[in-house]
Scaffold this motif. Structure first.
Motif, PDB file in Angstrom:
ATOM      1  N   ASN A 174     -53.259 -22.495 -51.396  1.00  0.00           N
ATOM      2  CA  ASN A 174     -53.229 -21.210 -50.710  1.00  0.00           C
ATOM      3  C   ASN A 174     -52.538 -20.208 -51.643  1.00  0.00           C
ATOM      4  O   ASN A 174     -51.325 -20.246 -51.824  1.00  0.00           O
ATOM      5  N   GLU A 175     -53.376 -19.357 -52.243  1.00  0.00           N
ATOM      6  CA  GLU A 175     -52.879 -18.417 -53.258  1.00  0.00           C
ATOM      7  C   GLU A 175     -51.798 -17.500 -52.692  1.00  0.00           C
ATOM      8  O   GLU A 175     -50.774 -17.231 -53.336  1.00  0.00           O
ATOM      9  N   GLU A 176     -52.033 -17.072 -51.442  1.00  0.00           N
ATOM     10  CA  GLU A 176     -51.098 -16.122 -50.821  1.00  0.00           C
ATOM     11  C   GLU A 176     -49.715 -16.731 -50.624  1.00  0.00           C
ATOM     12  O   GLU A 176     -48.688 -16.119 -50.898  1.00  0.00           O
ATOM     13  N   ARG A 177     -49.703 -17.980 -50.137  1.00  0.00           N
ATOM     14  CA  ARG A 177     -48.415 -18.637 -49.857  1.00  0.00           C
ATOM     15  C   ARG A 177     -47.802 -19.225 -51.127  1.00  0.00           C
ATOM     16  O   ARG A 177     -46.622 -19.537 -51.175  1.00  0.00           O
TER      17      ARG A 177
END
Ligand code: BYC
Length: 329
Positions: free
Chosen positions: A267-270
C-alpha cells in the motif's frame, strides 16, 4: 542506569498519599528513561505485570523447545542435527535467563513453574501447533524466531533492568536462529519438487499462527496501556505485527514461497503491506487451552518435572554439602 531517586524512603512525613506520590514520581522517571532495578521501589501493579509477562515469556522459551525437539532424532544430516541441538539448547538457556530475571521480583521459579503446570500461567500460542515435517524446523526458525525478534528488540529498552539485559543476549541468539531457519529453507527451495512442496505446505500452516503471536489487536489488548505507561512495552501489538509482515513479505519473495493470504499487497499510501483478517476465534481458542497440542505440551513438561525430582534434590544436596565444607574448612 541505576536511579537512586526510585530507591528513597517515604516522600511525606505525615504519611498521606505516599504511594500515590511515589507512583507519580516512578512514572515520571520511567518516562524520562531511567532503568528500574530490583531493589528500587515500584508500584505493585508494575511488579505483577512484569511477573506475568516475564514468566509467560520464560515458559514460552521452555515449551518452545518441544516442537523442534521432536525433530532432533529425525534430522536429515549430522550437520542439521548439531545445529538443531544447539538451537533447542539455546531456547532452554533463554528460559533460564528469564526465570532468573523474574526471580529478582521476589517470586520463586518453582512457584512460577507450578503455575504453568496447573494452567494458571500462559505461554505463547504458537507452540501449540505440531511440527509435521522437517520443513517445519526451518519455518519455525524463519517465521517464529523472526516474529520473536521483532517483539523482543523493543524489550531490550524495557524499563526493568534485568528483563532488558536478558533480552539483549536473547535477541543476539534469536537472530542467529532466524538466519539458520532461512538458510535451511533456502536450501530446500533449491532442492527437489517434493522439498519445495514440503516448505510451501509448512508455510501455509505456520503463517497465520505466527501473525497471531503478537497478541490481540490493540483495541482488545488489556495490558498495553499500563505496560506502555510503565515503559515495559515500547511498541504496540498491531505495530509489531505490521513491522513483521513488512520485513517478511520480501523474504518470502526471495525464498520463492507464497504466503497464504491473498490480501497481502503493498500500500503505497500507507508505506506498508496490507494484509487479511486474522482469525481471532482461533487465537483465543488456542490461548484458552484448546489448540492442537496444548494438552501434550503441558503433559510433556509435567512428566519432565516429575522425573527430574532426583536431579533437583541431588543438586540441592551437593550445594548444601559445599556450604558445610566451606564453613568448616
Ligand atoms: N499467546 O493485553 P495483551 C521464542 C494473552 S519464545 C498466548 O495484549 P500483553 C521461541 C496475554 O498474555 C518468545 N497468550 O497482553 C522459543 C493476555 O492474557 P493474560 C515468546 C497471549 O502481555 C522457542 C491476553 O492475551 N515471546 O522466541 O500486553 C523456539 C491479552 O493480551 C498471546 C514472548 O513471550 C500469545 N501469542 O502483550 C522458537 C514475548 N498474546 O496474561 C522461538 C513477551 C497475548 O492477561 N511477551 N496473549 O492472562 C510480550 O511481549 C507480551 O506479553 C505480548 C502480549 C505481546 C505477547
Amino acid at each position: 542506569m541505576y536511579n537512586q531517586s526510585l530507591d528513597k524512603g517515604p516522600l511525606k512525613d505525615d504519611g498521606r498519599d505516599q504511594d500515590e506520590d511515589r507512583r507519580i514520581e516512578f512514572e515520571h522517571n520511567v518516562l524520562a528513561g531511567y532503568t528500574v532495578e530490583p531493589k528500587d521501589w515500584m508500584p505493585e501493579g508494575y511488579r505483577k505485570t512484569l511477573i506475568r509477562q516475564m514468566s509467560q515469556h520464560a515458559h514460552s522459551e521452555v515449551i518452545g523447545m518441544l516442537p523442534e525437539g521432536d525433530w532432533i532424532l529425525r534430522a536429515p544430516t549430522l550437520k542439521r542435527k548439531a545445529i538443531l541441538l544447539a538451537k533447542v539448547q539455546d531456547e532452554g538457556g533463554h528460559g533460564l535467563y528469564l526465570y532468573s530475571a523474574t526471580e529478582t521480583l521476589g517470586v520463586s521459579r518453582d512457584l512460577l513453574y507450578e503455575d504453568l503446570l496447573h494452567g494458571r500461567a500462559k505461554y505463547s500460542s504458537i507452540f501449540n501447533y505440531p511440527t509435521l515435517s522437517w520443513a517445519d524446523v526451518g519455518v519455525i526458525g524463519w517465521l517464529v524466531d523472526g516474529a520473536a525478534i521483532m517483539n523482543q528488540i523493543p524489550l531490550t529498552q524495557c524499563s526493568y533492568g534485568p528483563y532488558a539485559r536478558a533480552m539483549v543476549r536473547i535477541c543476539k541468539e534469536e537472530s542467529f536462529h532466524q538466519r539458520q531457519g532461512f538458510e535451511l529453507l533456502n536450501e530446500m527451495m533449491n532442492g527437489s519438487e517434493k522439498q519445495k512442496e514440503m516448505v510451501q505446505n509448512s508455510v501455509n500452516r505456520w503463517w497465520w499462527p505466527t501473525v497471531m503471536m503478537f497478541g490481540p489487536e490493540d483495541k482488545d489488548s488489556v495490558h498495553s496501556k499500563e505496560s506502555r505507561t510503565w515503559g515495559i512495552k515500547r511498541v504496540t501489538n498491531d505495530e509489531l505485527r505490521q513491522n513483521f509482515i513488512d520485513v517478511t513479505v520480501p523474504q518470502a519473495e526471495i525464498l520463492g514461497v507464497d504466503l497464504p493470504d491473498p490480501d497481502i499487497r503493498w500500500n503505497e499510501e500507507r508505506g506498508h503491506y496490507d494484509f487479511g483478517e486474522v482469525d481471532w476465534t482461533e487465537f483465543w481458542r488456542v490461548v484458552s487451552g484448546h489448540g492442537p497440542c496444548n494438552r501434550d505440551r503441558i503433559e510433556a513438561k509435567r512428566k519432565a518435572w516429575e522425573e527430574g525430582v532426583w536431579v533437583r534434590e541431588a543438586i540441592m544436596a551437593h550445594a548444601l554439602n559445599e556450604k558445610v565444607v566451606d564453613r568448616h574448612g
